[in-house]
Design an enzyme around this catalytic site. Structure first.
Site, PDB file in Angstrom:
ATOM      1  N   GLU A 134      12.247   2.447 -29.232  1.00 18.38           N
ATOM      2  CA  GLU A 134      11.435   1.240 -29.057  1.00 18.38           C
ATOM      3  C   GLU A 134      10.191   1.292 -29.928  1.00 18.38           C
ATOM      4  O   GLU A 134       9.699   2.379 -30.277  1.00 18.38           O
ATOM      5  CB  GLU A 134      10.989   1.040 -27.599  1.00 18.38           C
ATOM      6  N   THR A 135       9.697   0.102 -30.257  1.00 18.24           N
ATOM      7  CA  THR A 135       8.433  -0.096 -30.958  1.00 18.24           C
ATOM      8  C   THR A 135       7.671  -1.179 -30.216  1.00 18.24           C
ATOM      9  O   THR A 135       8.272  -2.165 -29.769  1.00 18.24           O
ATOM     10  CB  THR A 135       8.670  -0.517 -32.421  1.00 18.24           C
TER      11      THR A 135
END
Length: 295
Positions: free
Chosen positions: A47-48
């Site tokens: 994830e970002t």
């Protein structure tokens, strides 16, 4: 040319290059949805996050979370890591941050050491426990490359559950956990045959020994072959175990990522409330990189 600063952290670890990697874009104003998705794919982490001004000024920020392929309504390690980064920039209020997300408001408490240095954070999941479709042990075993008898159903059948985002939780035999290997064809077949999964299948396998848990998480359909630390799934499991065990509250420690060479330690609590069972997940973080994206 537009420049967007980001920082990366390893989450749920005290050791750099352990835990779960996260990239945090600390000021995402001006980025389109498509650009956020492209940046998340380019970073190639599970994830970002992208930090934006909150709709309600009483809150700290609006936080958007993207995997390599889609946006998430909520996730565990992205919230812990984002809070760690923002608190190091002095954006907490008395050690607390409040993030607006698709799944709801996420409250985060910052952890510090004796010198006042920020060391990590604990988040409260935005929703009480909810459960959905149960799945056959045989199908889960096929997804994980295991024998059907290695998926244990004595305490509960494999079940889709959530405290903000859905996972399929399945207890497995102790000797089976390290041997599990995701089968993408089986994942797709189970997803397509089960409307109750709503087109997504993330599988969280666990072994429990009292209040200690070992786990692995596979989501190959969405591009995460294996995740080294899955806070939202871990919090969901804590809530489910309290439901099964009875009592008013419980705490657990969970180890994940060992088989990947990125050991992670997550601290979990679950508590019964007026609206159901609520859960928290916390741990330590370590800063790694700083940089800029050029668009």
């Amino acid at each position: 040319m537009r420049r967007y600063a980001y920082e990366t952290v390893d989450v749920f670890t005290e050791t750099r290059f352990g835990g779960n990697q996260l990239a945090v874009f600390t000021d995402a104003r001006g980025l389109s949805d498509a650009e956020m998705q492209s940046l998340a794919a380019e970073m190639n982490y599970s994830e970002t996050t992208f930090v934006l001004p909150p709709a309600d000024p009483a809150n700290t920020a609006r936080v958007r979370i993207f995997t390599r392929t889609h946006e998430m309504p909520f996730a565990g390690h992205p919230n812990v890591g984002t809070a760690f980064v923002l608190a190091r920039h002095g954006r907490d209020s008395g050690g607390v941050l409040r993030f607006e997300e698709i799944a709801g408001l996420v409250t985060v408490k910052v952890a510090s050491d004796a010198t006042g240095e920020i060391t990590g954070a604990t988040i409260a999941a935005p929703q009480p426990l909810s459960t959905g479709v149960e799945l056959p042990a045989e199908a889960i075993a096929a997804c994980a490359g295991l024998k059907p008898e290695q998926v244990l159903t004595g305490r509960h059948k494999p079940v889709r559950a959530s405290v903000g985002v859905f996972f399929v939780l399945a207890e497995v035999a102790s000797e089976a956990l390290a041997r599990a290997t995701p089968d993408l064809t089986a994942f797709r077949a189970l997803r397509d045959a089960t409307p109750g999964l709503e087109g997504r299948l993330s599988l969280f396998l666990y072994v429990r020994d009292g209040q200690s848990i070992r786990a692995r998480m596979f989501a190959p359909i969405s591009g995460t072959w294996e995740d080294p630390a899955t806070g939202s799934a871990s919090a969901t499991l804590a809530a489910l175990l309290l439901k099964l065990d009875g009592g008013d509250s419980a705490s657990f420690t969970l180890t994940q990522g060992v088989e990947m060479g990125r050991p992670s330690l997550l601290k979990l609590t679950a508590k019964r409330g007026d609206d159901g069972i609520r859960a928290t997940v916390g741990g330590s973080c370590v800063p790694v990189f700083r940089g800029e994206a050029l668009l």
